[in-house]
Design an enzyme around this catalytic site. Structure first.
Site, PDB file in Angstrom:
ATOM      1  N   TYR A  25      26.884  61.993   5.137  1.00 57.59           N
ATOM      2  CA  TYR A  25      26.464  62.193   6.522  1.00 57.59           C
ATOM      3  C   TYR A  25      25.130  61.505   6.780  1.00 57.59           C
ATOM      4  O   TYR A  25      24.937  60.867   7.818  1.00 57.59           O
ATOM      5  CB  TYR A  25      26.349  63.690   6.814  1.00 57.59           C
ATOM      6  CG  TYR A  25      25.743  64.013   8.168  1.00 57.59           C
ATOM      7  CD1 TYR A  25      26.479  63.842   9.333  1.00 57.59           C
ATOM      8  CD2 TYR A  25      24.444  64.500   8.274  1.00 57.59           C
ATOM      9  CE1 TYR A  25      25.938  64.136  10.580  1.00 57.59           C
ATOM     10  CE2 TYR A  25      23.887  64.796   9.505  1.00 57.59           C
ATOM     11  CZ  TYR A  25      24.638  64.620  10.659  1.00 57.59           C
ATOM     12  OH  TYR A  25      24.083  64.907  11.884  1.00 57.59           O
ATOM     13  N   SER A 107      16.149  68.963  15.805  1.00 54.74           N
ATOM     14  CA  SER A 107      17.365  68.565  16.497  1.00 54.74           C
ATOM     15  C   SER A 107      18.014  69.760  17.191  1.00 54.74           C
ATOM     16  O   SER A 107      17.981  70.884  16.691  1.00 54.74           O
ATOM     17  CB  SER A 107      18.359  67.971  15.496  1.00 54.74           C
ATOM     18  OG  SER A 107      19.623  67.761  16.093  1.00 54.74           O
ATOM     19  N   GLN A 128      14.281  67.985  20.186  1.00 57.68           N
ATOM     20  CA  GLN A 128      15.192  66.955  20.670  1.00 57.68           C
ATOM     21  C   GLN A 128      16.360  67.630  21.392  1.00 57.68           C
ATOM     22  O   GLN A 128      16.914  68.625  20.915  1.00 57.68           O
ATOM     23  CB  GLN A 128      15.704  66.111  19.497  1.00 57.68           C
ATOM     24  CG  GLN A 128      16.760  65.093  19.845  1.00 57.68           C
ATOM     25  CD  GLN A 128      18.166  65.639  19.687  1.00 57.68           C
ATOM     26  OE1 GLN A 128      18.397  66.616  18.992  1.00 57.68           O
ATOM     27  NE2 GLN A 128      19.118  65.000  20.347  1.00 57.68           N
ATOM     28  N   TYR A 130      20.098  66.947  23.458  1.00 56.32           N
ATOM     29  CA  TYR A 130      21.197  66.057  23.843  1.00 56.32           C
ATOM     30  C   TYR A 130      21.538  66.265  25.317  1.00 56.32           C
ATOM     31  O   TYR A 130      21.269  67.322  25.891  1.00 56.32           O
ATOM     32  CB  TYR A 130      22.435  66.327  22.978  1.00 56.32           C
ATOM     33  CG  TYR A 130      22.320  65.765  21.589  1.00 56.32           C
ATOM     34  CD1 TYR A 130      22.272  64.394  21.372  1.00 56.32           C
ATOM     35  CD2 TYR A 130      22.257  66.606  20.475  1.00 56.32           C
ATOM     36  CE1 TYR A 130      22.167  63.869  20.096  1.00 56.32           C
ATOM     37  CE2 TYR A 130      22.147  66.087  19.197  1.00 56.32           C
ATOM     38  CZ  TYR A 130      22.104  64.719  19.012  1.00 56.32           C
ATOM     39  OH  TYR A 130      21.991  64.201  17.761  1.00 56.32           O
ATOM     40  N   THR A 156      17.688  62.546  23.883  1.00 55.33           N
ATOM     41  CA  THR A 156      18.465  61.490  23.234  1.00 55.33           C
ATOM     42  C   THR A 156      19.511  60.982  24.211  1.00 55.33           C
ATOM     43  O   THR A 156      20.346  61.756  24.692  1.00 55.33           O
ATOM     44  CB  THR A 156      19.136  62.021  21.952  1.00 55.33           C
ATOM     45  OG1 THR A 156      18.123  62.318  20.987  1.00 55.33           O
ATOM     46  CG2 THR A 156      20.080  60.984  21.360  1.00 55.33           C
ATOM     47  N   ARG A 165      32.236  57.594  12.476  1.00 55.52           N
ATOM     48  CA  ARG A 165      31.668  57.481  11.137  1.00 55.52           C
ATOM     49  C   ARG A 165      32.769  57.845  10.149  1.00 55.52           C
ATOM     50  O   ARG A 165      33.103  59.020   9.974  1.00 55.52           O
ATOM     51  CB  ARG A 165      30.456  58.390  11.004  1.00 55.52           C
ATOM     52  CG  ARG A 165      29.391  58.075  12.071  1.00 55.52           C
ATOM     53  CD  ARG A 165      28.596  59.272  12.493  1.00 55.52           C
ATOM     54  NE  ARG A 165      27.852  58.997  13.729  1.00 55.52           N
ATOM     55  CZ  ARG A 165      27.112  59.902  14.365  1.00 55.52           C
ATOM     56  NH1 ARG A 165      27.006  61.118  13.879  1.00 55.52           N
ATOM     57  NH2 ARG A 165      26.493  59.581  15.485  1.00 55.52           N
ATOM     58  N   LYS A 252      14.647  58.907  23.760  1.00 52.56           N
ATOM     59  CA  LYS A 252      15.018  58.282  22.487  1.00 52.56           C
ATOM     60  C   LYS A 252      16.389  57.610  22.605  1.00 52.56           C
ATOM     61  O   LYS A 252      17.331  58.213  23.099  1.00 52.56           O
ATOM     62  CB  LYS A 252      15.050  59.340  21.378  1.00 52.56           C
ATOM     63  CG  LYS A 252      15.432  58.824  20.000  1.00 52.56           C
ATOM     64  CD  LYS A 252      15.326  59.955  18.982  1.00 52.56           C
ATOM     65  CE  LYS A 252      15.702  59.502  17.578  1.00 52.56           C
ATOM     66  NZ  LYS A 252      17.168  59.276  17.439  1.00 52.56           N
ATOM     67  N   HIS A 276      20.027  54.991  16.887  1.00 48.91           N
ATOM     68  CA  HIS A 276      20.560  56.200  16.256  1.00 48.91           C
ATOM     69  C   HIS A 276      20.845  55.963  14.771  1.00 48.91           C
ATOM     70  O   HIS A 276      21.811  56.472  14.209  1.00 48.91           O
ATOM     71  CB  HIS A 276      21.834  56.661  16.965  1.00 48.91           C
ATOM     72  CG  HIS A 276      21.968  58.153  17.042  1.00 48.91           C
ATOM     73  ND1 HIS A 276      21.556  58.887  18.124  1.00 48.91           N
ATOM     74  CD2 HIS A 276      22.450  59.050  16.161  1.00 48.91           C
ATOM     75  CE1 HIS A 276      21.798  60.177  17.918  1.00 48.91           C
ATOM     76  NE2 HIS A 276      22.337  60.300  16.714  1.00 48.91           N
ATOM     77  N   ARG A 279      24.286  54.656  13.748  1.00 51.38           N
ATOM     78  CA  ARG A 279      25.391  55.614  13.747  1.00 51.38           C
ATOM     79  C   ARG A 279      26.170  55.643  15.064  1.00 51.38           C
ATOM     80  O   ARG A 279      27.102  56.428  15.218  1.00 51.38           O
ATOM     81  CB  ARG A 279      24.857  57.011  13.433  1.00 51.38           C
ATOM     82  CG  ARG A 279      24.286  57.116  12.029  1.00 51.38           C
ATOM     83  CD  ARG A 279      23.497  58.396  11.819  1.00 51.38           C
ATOM     84  NE  ARG A 279      24.293  59.600  11.964  1.00 51.38           N
ATOM     85  CZ  ARG A 279      25.145  60.071  11.054  1.00 51.38           C
ATOM     86  NH1 ARG A 279      25.327  59.398   9.917  1.00 51.38           N
ATOM     87  NH2 ARG A 279      25.804  61.194  11.248  1.00 51.38           N
TER      88      ARG A 279
END
Length: 388
Positions: A25, A107, A128, A130, A156, A165, A252, A276, A279
């Site tokens: 990860y 996060s 952070q 989302y 973000t 991924r 970001k 990122h 990613r």
């Protein structure tokens, strides 16, 4: 304790200690992983200019990031599931950052909650966020951050949808890990990691489970997450987030000068040039190649930071000399956390600081805030001479 002289030393220990799904990860990118690799390798294209017979005494790496005094221009970036790399990982990382004198950014997708980190640290940290569709959840997230005295919010903007991924899919990544024959066999070799995880109660996404409506377990969390990332995000929506948070705001995920200028217009205090960590959009420029054109576009209108690919103090030196006010490290400190917990994060910061301080001196400079491109040799067309 083993002798740690470089970040790679921590990475080797980390790989032995942490289950494969969590190592992968951290140590992977999307699709072919081209951008993930080039984030790191492109730093080596920039050379440092050595100077001699210059007084190198009295060096200082002290600076400021978003008005906050820092021991060096480095922040610990938000990393999802940090608490799966090491039990209570977010708490350990925040403590190490606090002791060293650099910012820590938590996060939204952390294992330890905002409240967990606030209760176990004594200095403000950053949060952070989302871009979710759920306004009620987002507003309460900001309110919880205010109650915890978070000193900045980080929006973000490069995860409206998830870049694929491959390793995460093949490993069946989850928090806590699903108990399959494969995962049990892998975890059986990571005894120290497993014993630490058994001692903690924090194994789910602490900022979401119990806080988002209808999310009380892993299954409902998966559904909520898939349905709530906002693919309709635009700059008007970001202005709404700006109204939800009246403190310092960092955006970001900026990789294009046009987006950097838009960030200036919505009232952000800083931006982070970031892809990122490779990613999301595979095939995008590395962050260090994107930095120059963005600096040229925004000038002094907004504070610019850089994230993605920073693995050494030399990388920090190069980014700051190109105009960034600071660098964010993610994988570099996760290696340390997974290897040795809080001590490992402190070691990662110590290594990067020593590399930054020594390299700056050998370039003939004594103050990190006075660096400029004169210490660099940047290839022609480093940021690309692309067709329109």
């Amino acid at each position: 304790m083993p002798v740690i002289t470089e970040i790679e030393d921590l990475k080797r220990i980390y790989k032995r200690r942490v289950p494969k799904m969590f190592y992968d990860y951290c140590e992977s990118g999307s699709w072919t992983e081209q951008t993930f690799r080039e984030n790191v390798s492109d730093f080596s294209e920039i050379k440092l200019r050595q100077r001699v017979a210059i007084d190198m005494t009295g060096r200082t790496t002290k600076s400021q990031m978003v008005g906050q005094d820092v021991a060096m221009p480095v922040a610990l970036a938000p990393v999802g599931m940090t608490g799966m790399q090491h039990a209570d990982g977010e708490i350990h990382a925040a403590r190490a950052a606090e002791k060293f004198g650099v910012p820590y950014c938590l996060s939204t997708m952390s294992i330890c909650s905002i409240e967990d980190v606030a209760e176990n640290s004594s200095k403000p940290f950053w949060l952070q966020v989302y871009t979710m569709k759920d306004d009620d959840f987002t507003q309460r997230l900001f309110d919880r951050a205010k109650d915890a005295k978070c000193s900045a919010a980080v929006i973000t903007v490069d995860l409206q949808m998830l870049g694929q991924r491959h390793k995460d899919i093949k490993n069946g990544l989850s928090a806590p890990p699903k108990l399959t024959a494969k995962s049990i066999a892998d975890m059986s070799y990571r005894v120290a990691w497993g014993l630490d995880m058994l001692k903690t109660k924090r194994r789910f996404f602490g900022n979401i489970v119990g806080h988002a409506k209808g999310v009380g377990d892993a299954a409902s969390l998966t559904d909520w997450t898939h349905n709530n990332f906002d693919q309709a995000l635009d700059w008007d929506r970001i202005r709404q987030f700006r109204k939800m948070w009246d403190g310092p705001l960092i955006i970001k995920g900026i990789m294009d000068p046009r987006d950097a200028l838009e960030a200036c217009n919505v009232g952000a205090d800083a931006i982070v040039v970031s892809n990122h960590g490779g990613r999301q959009l595979d095939g995008a420029l590395s962050s260090i190649r994107a930095l120059g054109p963005i600096m040229d576009a925004v000038g002094d209108r907004i504070e610019v930071h850089l994230d993605s690919g920073v693995r050494s103090g030399q990388d920090v030196l190069k980014a700051v000399a190109m105009g960034a006010k600071g660098c964010w490290i993610g994988r570099a400190y996760i290696y340390g956390l997974g290897a040795m917990g809080e001590t490992g994060v402190s070691e990662a910061l110590r290594v990067i600081h020593k590399e930054l301080d020594t390299s700056m001196g050998l370039c003939g400079r004594t103050d990190v805030t006075a660096l400029d491109r004169d210490i660099l040799m940047i290839p022609r067309n480093f940021s690309g001479d692309w067709q329109d």
